[in-house]
Design an enzyme around this catalytic site. Sequence first.
Site, PDB file in Angstrom:
ATOM      1  N   LYS A 134       1.591   4.373  -2.953  1.00 46.09           N
ATOM      2  CA  LYS A 134       1.655   5.819  -2.700  1.00 46.09           C
ATOM      3  C   LYS A 134       2.985   6.392  -3.191  1.00 46.09           C
ATOM      4  O   LYS A 134       3.031   7.471  -3.788  1.00 46.09           O
ATOM      5  CB  LYS A 134       1.456   6.097  -1.207  1.00 46.09           C
ATOM      6  N   ASP A 174       0.834  -1.198   0.000  1.00 44.71           N
ATOM      7  CA  ASP A 174       0.000   0.000   0.000  1.00 44.71           C
ATOM      8  C   ASP A 174       0.877   1.261   0.000  1.00 44.71           C
ATOM      9  O   ASP A 174       0.617   2.217  -0.732  1.00 44.71           O
ATOM     10  CB  ASP A 174      -0.918  -0.028   1.236  1.00 44.71           C
TER      11      ASP A 174
END
Lengths: 377, 377
Positions: free
Chosen positions: B240, B236
């Site tokens: 980003k 995750d």
Amino acid sequence: MAKTIPLLLMGCGGVGRQLLQHIVSCRSLHAKQGVHLRVVGAGDSKSLVVTSDLFSGELNDNFLSEVCRVKSDGSSLSTINGSGEWQVFSHLESQKKVLDISALLGKSTGLALVDCSASSETIGVLKQAVAIGCCIVLANKKPLTSSMEDFDKLVAHPRRIRHESTVGAGLPVIVSLNRIISSGDPVYRIIGSLSGTLGYVMSEVEDGKPLSQVVRAAKSLGYTEPDPRDDLSGMDVARKALILSRLLGRRINLDDIKIESLYPEEMGPNVMSVDDFLGSGLLLLDKNIQERVAKASSNNNVLRYVCVVEGSRYEVGIQELPKSSALGRLRGSDNVLEIYTRCYSEQPLVIQGAGAGNDTTAAGVLADILDIQDLFP
Amino acid sequence: MAKTIPLLLMGCGGVGRQLLQHIVSCRSLHAKQGVHLRVVGAGDSKSLVVTSDLFSGELNDNFLSEVCRVKSDGSSLSTINGSGEWQVFSHLESQKKVLDISALLGKSTGLALVDCSASSETIGVLKQAVAIGCCIVLANKKPLTSSMEDFDKLVAHPRRIRHESTVGAGLPVIVSLNRIISSGDPVYRIIGSLSGTLGYVMSEVEDGKPLSQVVRAAKSLGYTEPDPRDDLSGMDVARKALILSRLLGRRINLDDIKIESLYPEEMGPNVMSVDDFLGSGLLLLDKNIQERVAKASSNNNVLRYVCVVEGSRYEVGIQELPKSSALGRLRGSDNVLEIYTRCYSEQPLVIQGAGAGNDTTAAGVLADILDIQDLFP
């Protein structure tokens, strides 16, 4: 095809000059982004230089570099001679000329009126330009900290005004606050250290140095205004607090803000010369600050010169704050702003970084100009 | 007269549902700002509900509240019956329907296609919608972390895409980075803690708690995904980091990022059940982390799980950082991002605050939608 933003710059001092340099050096970047900044005019307190062809001409990059050179030499734009490509107007003519240009371009190509001056004289022109349909971009705090009536007129079309660099230089303070507001997240409290000068002063006295010594050092480092009392009075911070408060919808004026000055009235600019203040006046202030620093330290706190906006409380002055808070940890001349909202209720949203300097301030103005591009045809 | 932004929402889970609630509760605020958000449709993974009158109708506030109620009960939109005012489409029909609406409104009233799903399935629709002239607003990271080809198509019109909530939830990360980029301020280095879960985990193990205990506590507090390995893998955070890198112009893919997983392959989801991982697997990881924490501490450093983008270095993993840095001081689940640029060279621009939560994430999406209003007629 590139989108064109016609702009007219008022104020070619440190920030304005730097803005012109940024514009020139960003040409290829902006071309890649599909935008062209067409500088139709630039003015200082004495003169206004305008392209002869308002609808499609511009002050070209060589000329803008020349403007920067003239200004960095400390000269006025009035020393520039007119030519076929540009005209030079005197101070007396320039207000009317700016309004003429605003009227002419406001409705057709659009115009961004950019105010990088530090003067109250631009307010009238800005208000009229907004009414005509122009966009305005401000680094100048004065227009937004005048009367509520002026403020209302300047923000009458909220999408057509940007003023990031009025608070915290280029730090993304205004854009962040506007995002919070437009998403309906209620702001409970704003607290910040918004003066690089006072931030430096407070973190140095925290280390045990006498105030007098710190202020003299700050002045010699170029951190203060020529008269350091312009910083120590807290007026500059109060203007920033007023802008933040009004953004939040508070209909208040500068005199609704409680301002703590770091020197007493009897040492004010009308009573005492700068030299006397630096030489003898400041020495009289050392003891009191030293005692307050010691008292704070005994509570594991530090002193910070902050602005606070909370409910109907509007204050600018010294506060004792926990050493461990973002504000307490602040060192040197960085600015920091803590915003408490519903979304940021236990821990605030914190924005921190260099809050002064022509480069940063001008970068904020330039980002603002690019941000209004969708309003141009 | 109020400006109208027609929007279609894909994904009505936690964030999407919260967005609809924000939209309803901000009605009078937005009316004051001269904007009306006209929700023409809302879809989840099973269904799509669309107003019968695409050009001037909308899913009214009572209906939107009903959608929120259905979704918070864990039901699907497919349980809603059609009426004269709205139609319900099945999953099979919905992609085509979204494209039809995009084509119809894209060129006339404009359309904001809002993706609050966590799915890769929306990418095709989003790409076509952009090509047709629609605006897109994303909380979903998947579309921007797929192939470079997809990315290029999605950002083909940079003014028509917003995606603040893909990084740091509602924190003003993307808007700040875009301002830095458009002002020509070169970015030297980005380092941040962009996972609330991993931020919490690293600050707890810093206090001497075993990793296994901390992860179990984080899970029971609801800080982790149902399978905590989804957080611990670092994927995750890597997404980003990829979004930030691509914003900076780097043409890289997810597999160009060096990712440190906090568990070894032999404890992966394909090898070990969640229960086994939480019960026995995690225990085997305690010692190593404990030793690394102790080693860091002896250097007056702390461990943080960070993303770093610097030159051609793209890394996501544990780093030893000074206790006194913004990252080192980070506690709990806050996110923090440090951006080093020419303007912020010695001290970075720091943005810090809650980087997770439906409320904050949806607020970021809503601010994005308001931010594109100038593109609508």
